[in-house]
Motif scaffolding. Structure first.
Motif, short mmCIF file in Angstrom:
data_model
loop_
_atom_site.label_atom_id
_atom_site.label_comp_id
_atom_site.label_asym_id
_atom_site.label_seq_id
_atom_site.Cartn_x
_atom_site.Cartn_y
_atom_site.Cartn_z
N GLU A 1 17.72 1.80 -5.87
CA GLU A 1 18.22 2.98 -5.18
C GLU A 1 17.35 4.21 -5.40
OE1 GLU A 1 20.71 2.53 -9.00
OE2 GLU A 1 19.87 1.23 -7.45
N LEU A 2 16.63 4.30 -6.54
CA LEU A 2 15.72 5.42 -6.74
C LEU A 2 14.51 5.30 -5.81
CD1 LEU A 2 15.75 5.96 -10.62
CD2 LEU A 2 17.21 6.96 -8.85
N PHE A 3 14.01 4.09 -5.63
CA PHE A 3 12.95 3.87 -4.64
C PHE A 3 13.40 4.36 -3.26
CE2 PHE A 3 9.76 0.36 -6.05
CZ PHE A 3 9.55 1.01 -7.25
N GLU A 4 14.58 3.96 -2.88
CA GLU A 4 15.08 4.30 -1.54
C GLU A 4 15.32 5.79 -1.39
OE1 GLU A 4 18.39 1.70 -1.68
OE2 GLU A 4 17.24 -0.07 -1.04
N ALA A 5 15.83 6.43 -2.45
CA ALA A 5 16.04 7.88 -2.39
C ALA A 5 14.71 8.63 -2.31
CB ALA A 5 16.82 8.34 -3.63
N ALA A 6 13.71 8.14 -3.04
CA ALA A 6 12.39 8.78 -2.97
C ALA A 6 11.76 8.59 -1.59
CB ALA A 6 11.48 8.20 -4.05
N GLN A 7 11.91 7.41 -1.03
CA GLN A 7 11.34 7.14 0.28
C GLN A 7 11.92 8.07 1.35
OE1 GLN A 7 8.83 5.40 1.22
NE2 GLN A 7 9.12 5.65 3.43
N ARG B 1 0.80 -1.22 0.00
CA ARG B 1 0.00 0.00 0.00
C ARG B 1 0.83 1.27 0.00
NH1 ARG B 1 -4.19 -2.10 -1.91
NH2 ARG B 1 -5.44 -0.28 -1.31
N THR B 2 2.15 1.13 0.12
CA THR B 2 3.03 2.29 0.14
C THR B 2 4.34 1.97 -0.58
OG1 THR B 2 4.15 1.70 2.20
CG2 THR B 2 2.12 3.01 2.41
N LEU B 3 5.10 3.01 -0.86
CA LEU B 3 6.43 2.81 -1.45
C LEU B 3 7.31 2.00 -0.51
CD1 LEU B 3 8.63 3.36 -3.56
CD2 LEU B 3 8.98 5.60 -2.51
N ALA B 4 7.20 2.25 0.76
CA ALA B 4 7.98 1.47 1.74
C ALA B 4 7.64 -0.01 1.65
CB ALA B 4 7.73 2.00 3.15
N ASP B 5 6.36 -0.33 1.45
CA ASP B 5 5.96 -1.73 1.29
C ASP B 5 6.60 -2.34 0.04
OD1 ASP B 5 4.33 -1.49 3.51
OD2 ASP B 5 2.49 -1.21 2.36
N LEU B 6 6.68 -1.57 -1.03
CA LEU B 6 7.28 -2.07 -2.27
C LEU B 6 8.78 -2.33 -2.10
CD1 LEU B 6 5.56 0.22 -4.92
CD2 LEU B 6 5.14 -2.21 -4.57
N ILE B 7 9.45 -1.45 -1.40
CA ILE B 7 10.87 -1.64 -1.14
C ILE B 7 11.10 -2.96 -0.39
CG2 ILE B 7 12.86 -0.74 0.15
CD1 ILE B 7 11.77 2.09 -0.51
N ALA B 8 10.27 -3.20 0.60
CA ALA B 8 10.38 -4.44 1.38
C ALA B 8 10.05 -5.65 0.52
CB ALA B 8 9.46 -4.37 2.60
N PHE B 9 9.01 -5.53 -0.32
CA PHE B 9 8.62 -6.64 -1.20
C PHE B 9 9.75 -6.98 -2.17
CE2 PHE B 9 6.93 -8.13 -5.26
CZ PHE B 9 6.13 -9.20 -4.87
N ASN B 10 10.34 -5.96 -2.76
CA ASN B 10 11.44 -6.19 -3.70
C ASN B 10 12.61 -6.88 -3.03
OD1 ASN B 10 9.91 -4.92 -5.66
ND2 ASN B 10 11.02 -2.99 -5.58
N GLN B 11 12.93 -6.44 -1.83
CA GLN B 11 14.06 -7.04 -1.12
C GLN B 11 13.76 -8.49 -0.75
OE1 GLN B 11 17.01 -5.34 -0.78
NE2 GLN B 11 17.78 -7.37 -0.21
N ALA B 12 12.53 -8.76 -0.39
CA ALA B 12 12.14 -10.13 -0.02
C ALA B 12 12.13 -11.06 -1.23
CB ALA B 12 10.76 -10.12 0.65
N ASN B 13 11.99 -10.48 -2.43
CA ASN B 13 11.97 -11.26 -3.67
C ASN B 13 13.17 -10.88 -4.53
OD1 ASN B 13 9.10 -12.69 -3.74
ND2 ASN B 13 8.83 -10.63 -2.88
N PHE B 14 14.30 -10.78 -3.89
CA PHE B 14 15.53 -10.27 -4.52
C PHE B 14 15.88 -11.02 -5.80
CE2 PHE B 14 20.05 -9.96 -5.24
CZ PHE B 14 20.34 -8.64 -4.93
N GLU B 15 15.80 -12.33 -5.82
CA GLU B 15 16.29 -13.11 -6.96
C GLU B 15 15.46 -12.90 -8.22
OE1 GLU B 15 16.65 -17.18 -5.90
OE2 GLU B 15 18.32 -16.84 -4.52
N THR B 16 14.18 -12.61 -8.08
CA THR B 16 13.32 -12.42 -9.25
C THR B 16 13.15 -10.95 -9.62
OG1 THR B 16 11.38 -12.52 -7.82
CG2 THR B 16 12.02 -14.55 -8.95
N ILE B 17 13.30 -10.03 -8.66
CA ILE B 17 13.04 -8.61 -8.93
C ILE B 17 14.32 -7.79 -9.02
CG2 ILE B 17 11.92 -6.53 -8.01
CD1 ILE B 17 9.72 -8.27 -6.95
N LEU B 18 15.34 -8.15 -8.25
CA LEU B 18 16.56 -7.36 -8.21
C LEU B 18 17.80 -8.14 -8.68
CD1 LEU B 18 16.01 -5.79 -4.65
CD2 LEU B 18 15.35 -4.80 -6.85
N PRO B 19 17.68 -9.00 -9.69
CA PRO B 19 18.85 -9.81 -10.05
C PRO B 19 19.93 -9.03 -10.80
CG PRO B 19 17.07 -10.26 -11.58
CD PRO B 19 16.51 -9.35 -10.52
#
Length: 505
Positions: free
Chosen positions: A375-381, A352-370
């Protein structure tokens, strides 16, 4: 019973398709089936362009209904029965999720059409499906590979499959270039319509911000975001643009457009439209690639031969001066606008928030952040509210430098109808290790000012398309379309792609 006809449909325009349906030579069902077959053969199978993320399972049924309506009442508009692909950050109530290329939005099924989808549907267009894109419209990492998304993988350039299609409307650009649809809709914050149009040899229109409603579009920046048409001809792009204009009750930015918009932009198209026009050349966008410069020099000479008064140079003098403030504005607005959008998504979307997306991406690192991070998400947050002085100063700086002292100043100083520049460099090799390598681009002044920018094919460099951009002041789409159409008609340089594995150098 009608029977399927074996008629070659590559490169057919919206006008040609419409004429065939009106004469009874073709039906919308046949046209849809042709594109569905072609998507299966070229996009999904070899050469596997990967530009179409999802097909609308109701497309054929919708076409059948529109065929019956045409027979009974005639066509609703020039788009009646025409299959259009939507970039997958644009909502529609068809049984397709709106993912923005992210697995986080895999269950984001809209309960209401976006303004864009609503306008297309009312005109009788068929939403054929959704196109792949750079994940989150290329606003997740500064090291991203344009055209890659965790939901759809990597889009490939149809002119040379190992080359990049540019982003973020990469799938829309490739699908149009490869004749997988009649036309498509892209979105742009800075370059995301004009760059993939240029890199894939098609026409792209980035309109004035507020000319097309943005409700139901996954956002980056309310001061720069806009949807726009991507097509193989200027006429087709003009037809689409007129369909998409209008006041959007859910987008306050469109209120100003009521005095400036048109429902038919084809009325401004004139093959002699370059004669007597005053066009300035922004030389400070040259010098990145000698082959590109040579193509644009030839284009400028063609304009002279068509009777254009060329003012050279006519630089946008503030080029590059607002890069930092643009980035600051985008970070602030992305956090604010995306959080507001996520709050409207159905309960099937747990983030429901950008913070939630950052956490989701990190939890699914192998498929989303390979290949690249977030870093743009984190800078915006890390940014605050839109009431922050830093944001308000950056936005004011953007408008002063890009509008008052930028495009407006150049147009006024030389009494210009438009400014031209190379749209960008040739498509680079897709590189998941190092990311994108744009090699020069002229999109930022129009993007940051919110002003219109139209790119048209100008030529080729070693077989790779090169576009020329026509840039104007606010609400000057009629003028730019007139100039772009006249240039297109005088040059006729577009060549369909050959799906080469790599360039033969």
């Amino acid at each position: 019973m009608w029977q399927k006809k074996e008629i070659p449909m590559e490169e057919w325009s919206i006008r040609q398709l419409q004429e065939m349906m009106s004469s009874g030579t073709m039906r919308a069902q046949e046209i849809v089936q042709f594109y569905l077959d072609r998507i299966q053969q070229i996009d999904q199978d070899s050469p596997s362009l990967n530009s179409v993320l999802a097909i609308n399972p109701e497309a054929l049924a919708i076409a059948e209904s529109l065929d019956a309506e045409r027979q009974a009442n005639g066509p609703r508009s020039a788009l009646h029965g025409i299959p259009i692909l939507l970039k997958d950050n644009i909502e529609s109530v068809d049984p397709l999720p709106t993912t923005a290329g992210s697995l986080a939005l895999a269950q984001n099924f809209a309960v209401q059409d976006s303004f864009v989808a609503e306008r297309l549907r009312a005109a009788g267009a068929i939403i054929l499906g959704k196109t792949n894109l750079s994940e989150w419209a290329n606003f997740r990492s500064s090291r991203s590979s344009s055209g890659w998304s965790s939901a759809g993988g990597q889009v490939r350039n149809p002119y040379a499959l190992d080359r990049n299609p540019c982003g973020s409307s990469s799938g829309s650009g490739v699908a149009v270039a490869a004749n997988l649809c009649a036309a498509a809709i892209g979105t742009e914050t800075d370059g995301s319509i004009v760059c993939p149009s240029h890199a894939n040899g098609i026409v792209g229109v980035k309109p004035t911000v507020g000319l097309i409603g943005r409700s139901g579009i996954v956002p980056i920046s309310h001061s720069q975001d806009t949807a726009g048409p991507m097509a193989r001809t200027v006429w087709d792009a003009a037809v689409l643009l007129g369909t998409l204009t209008g006041t959007d009750p859910r987008d306050p930015a469109t209120a100003a457009s009521s005095r400036h918009s048109h429902t038919d932009y084809t009325q401004f198209l004139d093959k002699d439209g370059l004669k007597g026009a005053r066009i300035g050349v922004s030389r400070n966008f040259f010098g990145h690639n000698p082959y590109v410069d040579a193509v644009i020099e030839k284009a400028i000479e063609t304009m002279r031969q068509q009777g254009t008064i060329v003012i050279d140079p006519a630089n946008i003098e503030t080029k590059g001066q607002f890069n930092d403030s643009e980035f600051e504005v985008l970070l602030y607005e992305f956090k604010h606008d995306l959080n507001a959008y996520l709050a409207t998504t159905p309960d099937t979307v747990p983030q429901r928030t950008l913070a939630d997306l950052i956490a989701f991406n990190q939890a699914n690192f192998e498929t989303i952040l390979p290949y690249f991070g977030q870093e743009l998400f984190e800078a915006a947050q890390a940014k605050g509210e839109l009431s922050d002085e830093a944001y308000r100063e950056a936005l004011a700086n953007n408008h002063r430098l890009a509008r008052d002292e930028g495009i407006d100043a150049t147009l006024k100083a030389h009494q210009l109808d438009a400014i031209v520049a190379p749209t960008g460099g040739p498509a680079w090799l897709t590189d998941w290790v190092n990311g994108d390598n744009y090699g020069g681009a002229s999109s930022s002044p129009a993007a940051v000012s919110g002003y219109p920018n139209i790119t048209v094919p100008a030529g080729y460099v070693f077989g790779l398309p090169v576009g020329i951009s026509f840039i104007g002041g606010a609400w000057q789409e009629p003028t730019l379309l007139r100039l772009a159409y006249a240039f297109e008609q005088a040059t006729q340089v577009r060549q369909p792609p050959q799906f080469l594995p790599s360039l033969n150098l």
